[in-house]
Design an enzyme around this catalytic site. Structure first.
Site, PDB file in Angstrom:
ATOM      1  N   ASP A 196      27.530  63.697  -2.155  1.00 28.89           N
ATOM      2  CA  ASP A 196      28.812  63.110  -1.772  1.00 28.89           C
ATOM      3  C   ASP A 196      28.684  61.589  -1.713  1.00 28.89           C
ATOM      4  O   ASP A 196      28.209  61.024  -0.730  1.00 28.89           O
ATOM      5  CB  ASP A 196      29.230  63.689  -0.408  1.00 28.89           C
ATOM      6  CG  ASP A 196      30.599  63.203   0.037  1.00 28.89           C
ATOM      7  OD1 ASP A 196      31.229  62.415  -0.689  1.00 28.89           O
ATOM      8  OD2 ASP A 196      31.038  63.613   1.139  1.00 28.89           O
ATOM      9  N   CYS A 246      43.229  60.687  -6.240  1.00 26.12           N
ATOM     10  CA  CYS A 246      44.406  60.718  -5.368  1.00 26.12           C
ATOM     11  C   CYS A 246      45.052  59.355  -5.512  1.00 26.12           C
ATOM     12  O   CYS A 246      44.461  58.351  -5.123  1.00 26.12           O
ATOM     13  CB  CYS A 246      43.966  60.941  -3.924  1.00 26.12           C
ATOM     14  SG  CYS A 246      45.321  60.897  -2.754  1.00 26.12           S
TER      15      CYS A 246
HETATM   16  N1  LIG Z   1      42.669  67.598   0.532  1.00 26.21           N
HETATM   17  C1  LIG Z   1      42.743  67.165   1.774  1.00 26.21           C
HETATM   18  N2  LIG Z   1      43.063  68.015   2.755  1.00 26.21           N
HETATM   19  C2  LIG Z   1      43.153  67.579   4.025  1.00 26.21           C
HETATM   20  N3  LIG Z   1      42.932  66.309   4.418  1.00 26.21           N
HETATM   21  C3  LIG Z   1      42.607  65.424   3.473  1.00 26.21           C
HETATM   22  C4  LIG Z   1      42.483  65.801   2.104  1.00 26.21           C
HETATM   23  N4  LIG Z   1      42.128  64.720   1.405  1.00 26.21           N
HETATM   24  C5  LIG Z   1      42.035  63.714   2.279  1.00 26.21           C
HETATM   25  N5  LIG Z   1      42.314  64.123   3.524  1.00 26.21           N
HETATM   26  C6  LIG Z   1      42.331  63.271   4.718  1.00 26.21           C
HETATM   27  O1  LIG Z   1      41.905  61.970   4.335  1.00 26.21           O
HETATM   28  C7  LIG Z   1      40.756  61.560   5.089  1.00 26.21           C
HETATM   29  C8  LIG Z   1      39.804  60.868   4.163  1.00 26.21           C
HETATM   30  O2  LIG Z   1      39.267  61.812   3.263  1.00 26.21           O
HETATM   31  P1  LIG Z   1      37.710  61.941   2.967  1.00 26.21           P
HETATM   32  O3  LIG Z   1      36.897  61.373   4.068  1.00 26.21           O
HETATM   33  O4  LIG Z   1      37.469  63.355   2.589  1.00 26.21           O
HETATM   34  O5  LIG Z   1      37.628  60.995   1.693  1.00 26.21           O
HETATM   35  P2  LIG Z   1      36.348  60.545   0.868  1.00 26.21           P
HETATM   36  O6  LIG Z   1      36.775  60.483  -0.541  1.00 26.21           O
HETATM   37  O7  LIG Z   1      35.190  61.413   1.195  1.00 26.21           O
HETATM   38  O8  LIG Z   1      36.134  59.082   1.435  1.00 26.21           O
HETATM   39  P3  LIG Z   1      34.843  58.114   1.345  1.00 26.21           P
HETATM   40  O9  LIG Z   1      34.418  58.017  -0.068  1.00 26.21           O
HETATM   41  O10 LIG Z   1      35.347  56.824   1.865  1.00 26.21           O
HETATM   42  O11 LIG Z   1      33.788  58.708   2.228  1.00 26.21           O
HETATM   43  C9  LIG Z   1      40.189  62.823   5.692  1.00 26.21           C
HETATM   44  O12 LIG Z   1      39.641  62.545   6.954  1.00 26.21           O
HETATM   45  C10 LIG Z   1      41.379  63.739   5.802  1.00 26.21           C
HETATM   46  O13 LIG Z   1      42.032  63.519   7.036  1.00 26.21           O
END
Ligand SMILES: Nc1ncnc2c1ncn2[C@@H]1O[C@H](COP(=O)(O)OP(=O)(O)OP(=O)(O)O)[C@@H](O)[C@H]1O
Ligand SMILES: O=P(O)(O)OC[C@H]1O[C@](O)(CO)[C@@H](O)[C@@H]1O
Length: 488
Positions: free
Chosen positions: A276, A314
């Site tokens: 990740d 997204c």
């Molecule tokens: N598919 C989804 N379902 C539910 N919540 C979501 C979803 N996508 C994003 N979110 C919301 O957006 C927030 C940010 O998403 P997430 O931490 O998974 O992103 P990421 O791509 O892993 O970010 P980073 O690269 O900065 O770590 C989550 O804490 C959640 O609240």
């Protein structure tokens, strides 16, 4: 690192699992597809109708529609689309017998306790129900026979399913998911959902899945070891880890994370490792694939690893605003003022947009070539999810099966195709509802007690992440892709 526990390990959890499965299938049987379609239309419409620009929903819908036939799709607004002739493809990869990681370049960090080996326990999953899915949708998956190597045979069988495969040179199969996606697109959330899906499926439910998150490694190394409690915000670009000028440190954290993943996979700590990180640049991905190939080439390796790319996009502003809002409470920002956190994350996003290259079909083909040229004979697979999954992405899947593929691989591929295809119905709607609720609630709060100076979540998000900001992001991305094309 986040982890989810393996499937049932004792009688009680097996009973719970069976009950869950029963409820799950009963729900599927009683919820007709029509309801799903009506719900889908209503929900999507209502999320979009939040936007004050009444043209938005139409634009988004038509953009989404226009993507459906695109074989080389990247994003709904077209700006991430890769060009067939473009060379954001892979590089020519020379033969390399030893990996830097396997030569233990980063084992220093382990030896010096800079990264501990703990996994942080259960990932808090969003409150969701795998409902609204017709049982027919699982026809592919249900074909998988229950005595398969990936399946859990009896509640008492606590041993690893280990089936030696001719096709893998006598080595058991393991999987690495390489996530690709800009910050805050939902990579970590979707990883948790994927694990939940893997563990809900009879054929794969006992697979041990672990998430290896480069952000967590960064935090552990840069906060704990430097005696800090939280992230220090950069005052200038040279302090800013996310500034492309300072990529070296970030690369180091990623290498350490991947190193840990490969080592734990080899030690049979897990069966599925999710890497990740944003993996936002071709060079990084090249490095990751090199490491996996080197692992597979190494006669000392205990397993055969199949790489699976999962790209998540997204680009709908309100979803990004909501995600950034959520991010502003995470470990990086929990002790920072809200506005400061949103601004900092907005700057981080700009840095990423200026260097992000989407994973394309060309890149996939280069990977296949790399594997074939090296005579490795393993497969590679790539999937795309446009968060919330409303854009069908089935046709965006790329599969390259090895000549003699094992049943584990077929099962995992079936599972992934199902996950991508049914993502919206399983998880996306809940997310859409949550985003909608957030904006509605915040709107009500603002109306109920307007704050002097207008400082509330909505106005802060709206003023920092405004239309102009999103325009700039797209421009940065376009410029980067143009430069890459010119460079080839
Ligand atoms: N598919 C989804 N379902 C539910 N919540 C979501 C979803 N996508 C994003 N979110 C919301 O957006 C927030 C940010 O998403 P997430 O931490 O998974 O992103 P990421 O791509 O892993 O970010 P980073 O690269 O900065 O770590 C989550 O804490 C959640 O609240
Ligand atoms: O090194 P990469 O691939 O950009 O990914 C890791 C980074 O991604 C992020 O999750 C982006 O927000 C950071 O927390 C983390 O440091």
């Amino acid at each position: 690192m986040e982890s989810l526990q393996p499937g049932p390990r004792n009688g009680l959890s097996f009973i719970r699992f069976s009950l869950d499965t029963l409820i799950f299938f009963l729900l599927f049987s009683f919820l007709p597809d029509l309801k799903v379609i009506v719900y889908k239309a209503q929900t999507f419409q209502s999320v979009l109708s939040y936007n004050t620009d009444s043209g938005v929903s139409e634009r988004v819908l038509s953009r989404a529609g226009s993507q459906m036939g695109s074989p080389n799709f990247i994003s709904r607004n077209g700006s991430l689309k890769s060009n067939q002739t473009s060379a954001n493809s892979l590089f020519s990869l020379g033969k390399k017998n030893y990996s830097n990681l396997l030569l233990n370049k980063s084992s220093y960090y382990y030896q010096n306790d800079e990264i501990d080996d703990d996994h942080d326990g259960l990932i808090p999953l969003p409150d969701m129900l795998l409902s609204n899915l017709s049982i027919d949708d699982f026809s592919e998956l249900s074909r998988v026979d229950s005595g398969s190597p990936l399946s859990f045979n009896t509640p008492r069988d606590n041993r690893r399913r280990s089936v030696v495969k001719e096709s893998t040179g006598g080595k058991r199969s393991k999987f690495i998911f390489i996530l690709v996606g800009l910050p805050a697109v939902g990579k970590s959330t979707i990883s948790a959902q994927l694990i939940r899906f893997i563990q809900s499926n009879p054929a794969t439910h006992s697979l041990r899945c672990l998430v290896y998150n480069a952000g967590k490694v960064r935090r552990k190394m840069s906060f704990k070891n430097l005696g800090k409690l939280s992230m220090e915000l950069a005052n200038n670009s040279s302090d800013d880890l996310f500034n492309p000028k300072n990529s070296e440190k970030k690369e180091k954290y990623a290498r350490i994370t991947l190193d840990k993943l490969l080592k734990e996979l080899d030690r049979d700590v897990c069966d599925v490792g999710i890497f990740d990180a944003t993996n936002s640049r071709v060079q990084r991905r090249q490095f990751v694939f090199e490491e996996i190939c080197a692992y597979n080439e190494n006669p000392e390796s205990n397993f055969r690893v199949t790489p699976m790319v999962l790209q998540i996009t997204c680009d709908e502003p309100n979803f990004i605003r909501y995600n950034v809002h959520q991010k502003s409470f995470n470990e990086d920002y929990f002790d920072k003022p809200y506005e400061y956190a949103v601004r900092d994350f907005a700057r981080r996003l700009k840095n990423y947009y200026s260097q992000f290259t989407p994973f394309s079909c060309e890149e996939f083909n280069s990977l296949v070539k790399l594997i074939n040229d090296r005579g490795l004979g393993h497969g590679v697979f790539a999937y795309n999810i446009v968060n919330t999954g409303l854009v069908p992405s089935k046709h965006l899947n790329n599969n390259h099966f090895p000549t003699n593929f094992s049943r584990e691989i077929v099962q995992m591929v079936n599972l992934m195709e199902s996950f991508v295809e049914h993502y919206t119905r399983m998880f996306g709607y809940t997310y859409i509802e949550r985003v909608k609720e957030f904006f509605n609630e915040e709107m009500k709060n603002v109306e109920a007690k307007p704050t002097p100076g207008g400082l509330n979540y909505l106005s802060t998000l709206g003023s920092i992440l405004d239309e102009e900001y999103f325009g700039e992001l797209q421009q940065l991305l376009r410029r980067n892709l143009e430069n890459i094309n010119i460079g080839h």
